[in-house]
Design an enzyme around this catalytic site. Sequence first.
Site, PDB file in Angstrom:
ATOM      1  N   GLU A  67       0.815  -1.213   0.000  1.00 20.27           N
ATOM      2  CA  GLU A  67       0.000   0.000   0.000  1.00 20.27           C
ATOM      3  C   GLU A  67       0.850   1.266   0.000  1.00 20.27           C
ATOM      4  O   GLU A  67       0.541   2.235  -0.696  1.00 20.27           O
ATOM      5  CB  GLU A  67      -0.928  -0.015   1.227  1.00 20.27           C
ATOM      6  CG  GLU A  67      -1.820   1.208   1.351  1.00 20.27           C
ATOM      7  CD  GLU A  67      -2.786   1.361   0.189  1.00 20.27           C
ATOM      8  OE1 GLU A  67      -3.126   2.519  -0.128  1.00 20.27           O
ATOM      9  OE2 GLU A  67      -3.199   0.336  -0.389  1.00 20.27           O
ATOM     10  N   PRO A  96       8.893  -9.077  -4.344  1.00 19.58           N
ATOM     11  CA  PRO A  96       8.457 -10.459  -4.590  1.00 19.58           C
ATOM     12  C   PRO A  96       6.956 -10.548  -4.859  1.00 19.58           C
ATOM     13  O   PRO A  96       6.501 -11.403  -5.609  1.00 19.58           O
ATOM     14  CB  PRO A  96       8.832 -11.185  -3.292  1.00 19.58           C
ATOM     15  CG  PRO A  96       9.919 -10.358  -2.692  1.00 19.58           C
ATOM     16  CD  PRO A  96       9.586  -8.945  -3.049  1.00 19.58           C
ATOM     17  N   GLU A  97       6.175  -9.649  -4.232  1.00 18.86           N
ATOM     18  CA  GLU A  97       4.728  -9.593  -4.461  1.00 18.86           C
ATOM     19  C   GLU A  97       4.329  -8.136  -4.682  1.00 18.86           C
ATOM     20  O   GLU A  97       4.757  -7.254  -3.943  1.00 18.86           O
ATOM     21  CB  GLU A  97       3.953 -10.168  -3.269  1.00 18.86           C
ATOM     22  CG  GLU A  97       4.200 -11.651  -3.037  1.00 18.86           C
ATOM     23  CD  GLU A  97       3.376 -12.191  -1.870  1.00 18.86           C
ATOM     24  OE1 GLU A  97       2.566 -11.407  -1.318  1.00 18.86           O
ATOM     25  OE2 GLU A  97       3.536 -13.358  -1.517  1.00 18.86           O
ATOM     26  N   ASP A 103     -28.708  40.662   4.775  1.00 22.23           N
ATOM     27  CA  ASP A 103     -30.100  40.520   5.169  1.00 22.23           C
ATOM     28  C   ASP A 103     -30.240  40.286   6.671  1.00 22.23           C
ATOM     29  O   ASP A 103     -29.271  39.970   7.366  1.00 22.23           O
ATOM     30  CB  ASP A 103     -30.728  39.328   4.435  1.00 22.23           C
ATOM     31  CG  ASP A 103     -31.148  39.679   3.018  1.00 22.23           C
ATOM     32  OD1 ASP A 103     -31.138  40.865   2.680  1.00 22.23           O
ATOM     33  OD2 ASP A 103     -31.483  38.746   2.258  1.00 22.23           O
ATOM     34  N   LYS A 122     -35.225  42.708   5.725  1.00 15.99           N
ATOM     35  CA  LYS A 122     -36.667  42.867   5.535  1.00 15.99           C
ATOM     36  C   LYS A 122     -37.402  41.920   6.474  1.00 15.99           C
ATOM     37  O   LYS A 122     -36.964  40.792   6.709  1.00 15.99           O
ATOM     38  CB  LYS A 122     -37.067  42.551   4.082  1.00 15.99           C
ATOM     39  CG  LYS A 122     -36.458  43.488   3.060  1.00 15.99           C
ATOM     40  CD  LYS A 122     -36.997  43.231   1.678  1.00 15.99           C
ATOM     41  CE  LYS A 122     -36.404  41.968   1.059  1.00 15.99           C
ATOM     42  NZ  LYS A 122     -34.996  42.136   0.692  1.00 15.99           N
ATOM     43  N   GLY A 140     -29.268  34.987   3.675  1.00 14.40           N
ATOM     44  CA  GLY A 140     -29.430  33.757   4.431  1.00 14.40           C
ATOM     45  C   GLY A 140     -29.875  32.618   3.538  1.00 14.40           C
ATOM     46  O   GLY A 140     -30.582  32.821   2.549  1.00 14.40           O
ATOM     47  N   ASP A 158     -30.022  29.933   0.692  1.00  6.26           N
ATOM     48  CA  ASP A 158     -29.583  29.946  -0.703  1.00  6.26           C
ATOM     49  C   ASP A 158     -30.275  31.107  -1.413  1.00  6.26           C
ATOM     50  O   ASP A 158     -31.495  31.271  -1.299  1.00  6.26           O
ATOM     51  CB  ASP A 158     -29.944  28.627  -1.388  1.00  6.26           C
ATOM     52  CG  ASP A 158     -29.457  28.586  -2.828  1.00  6.26           C
ATOM     53  OD1 ASP A 158     -28.378  28.030  -3.064  1.00  6.26           O
ATOM     54  OD2 ASP A 158     -30.158  29.122  -3.711  1.00  6.26           O
ATOM     55  N   THR A 189     -29.607  25.684   1.818  1.00  7.65           N
ATOM     56  CA  THR A 189     -30.906  26.274   2.101  1.00  7.65           C
ATOM     57  C   THR A 189     -31.415  25.827   3.470  1.00  7.65           C
ATOM     58  O   THR A 189     -31.030  24.765   3.982  1.00  7.65           O
ATOM     59  CB  THR A 189     -31.910  25.919   0.995  1.00  7.65           C
ATOM     60  OG1 THR A 189     -33.097  26.687   1.183  1.00  7.65           O
ATOM     61  CG2 THR A 189     -32.257  24.430   0.997  1.00  7.65           C
ATOM     62  N   ALA A 190     -32.294  26.640   4.056  1.00 10.00           N
ATOM     63  CA  ALA A 190     -32.770  26.375   5.412  1.00 10.00           C
ATOM     64  C   ALA A 190     -33.407  24.997   5.538  1.00 10.00           C
ATOM     65  O   ALA A 190     -33.240  24.319   6.559  1.00 10.00           O
ATOM     66  CB  ALA A 190     -33.763  27.459   5.825  1.00 10.00           C
ATOM     67  N   GLY A 219     -32.620  27.401  13.367  1.00 10.18           N
ATOM     68  CA  GLY A 219     -31.951  26.127  13.129  1.00 10.18           C
ATOM     69  C   GLY A 219     -30.474  26.254  12.809  1.00 10.18           C
ATOM     70  O   GLY A 219     -30.037  27.234  12.210  1.00 10.18           O
TER      71      GLY A 219
END
EC number: 2.1.1.107
Length: 464
Positions: A22, A43-44, A248, A270, A301, A303, A331-332, A412
Amino acid sequence: MKYLPLFHNLRGSRVLVVGGGEIALRKSRLLADAGALLRVVAPEIEAQLRELVAASGGECLLRGYAEADLDGCGLIIAATDDEALNAHVSADAHRRCVPVNVVDAPALCSVIFPAIVDRSPLIIAVSSGGDAPVLARLIRAKIETWIPSTYGHLAGLAARFRDQVKGLFPDVQQRRGFWEDVFQGPIADRQLAGQGAEAERLLQAKIDGEAMVTTGEVYLVGAGPGDPDLLTFRALRLMQQADVVLYDRLVAPAILELCRRDAERVYVGKRRADHAVPQDQINQQLVDLAKAGKRVVRLKGGDPFIFGRGGEEIEELAAHGIPFQVVPGITAASGCAAYAGIPLTHRDYAQSVRFVTGHLKDGSTDLPWSDLVAPAQTLVFYMGLVGLPIICEQLIKHGRAAETPAALIQQGTTVNQRVFTGTLADLPRLVAEHEVHAPTLVIVGEVVQLREKLAWFEGAQGQI
């Protein structure tokens, strides 16, 4: 300085990798990306490593290491778990004065691999000299967030015009000033915004001596639902280079603090039927500021294209020929539902989700109720608090069961998050009883019952 940083052109050069596991695979991927011809000896050898070597035109030798394997190689990598073998390979390479790297053994190395930020042709390397590789990787991770992937395209743009600029400015200082102006001005902004053709046009015009129009640019940026950690890298970068920020009411203070410190901040928030600044005035402000040569972030706020009136604002910009970029935000509905432990869709409960505005442009709540009561559907209402009694009444009247699980999510994704669950018929009572206020999202659907099992985030205000 323990090591001198250099960049090695390995394209077409033979590189020996001793080891087939790896670790050898990870090193070989990096070498193959740099155009090296791989010679892997072990070898491998793992199947993925064999495929990589074949694809890069190299060779796999399924046997033990021999000093003759170094012949014709310009770089040696020892990547086995056999310390004695690694030391043997290192000694052979040192004796031949061939650069060698032994994985996790700095004392045996003449060269070491840095942590790499690849924005080809721009490459950034971070190294601790082998003393603290984890720290180097952490610093690289930070740089990854600071340097957008489009910086590689910017370097490519410079490469395409390098000879022209060199011919125009024989003096090194003049060339440096020219490129500094390019990389810190509208040409770079166009390229970083993904508008490569326009960037080339502007750069050619600058070389030809045409006067540059000093129009600014507007960045319409979604700030997400409240948690600053949910901002995109692009949003953060643009916020930190803006001259003016129009924001906003729903933009969290913690997010606003991430804007450039000396940027002018203009509140244009607003509320329902109470617009501090009318929308047409906001549109005109954006146009005027950009025409004055300002870089303007319009911070919204959630999107900007989901109940954010972002489309109206950029229509105005487009009509005036103002350059703009749009940066989507979480988005909320997505953010608040996730932080409340409510999946919006679920194979057993909901095969569709519908985002609905709680009131229309004229302030009414006249919605397509018959469509909103379809089975196996989650409803998410934005700005639905004032019209909530009507929403609940109409949904029940048109066939949605009064006992349908429902939730209210206030503020939220923030530490002030409050979540109240009940039934569709309960919602108006919950609002009055717990003095729920905006911003609050309303979710209606069977998926709400999953919150009892899936809730993971608890704001300071708790939940019911």
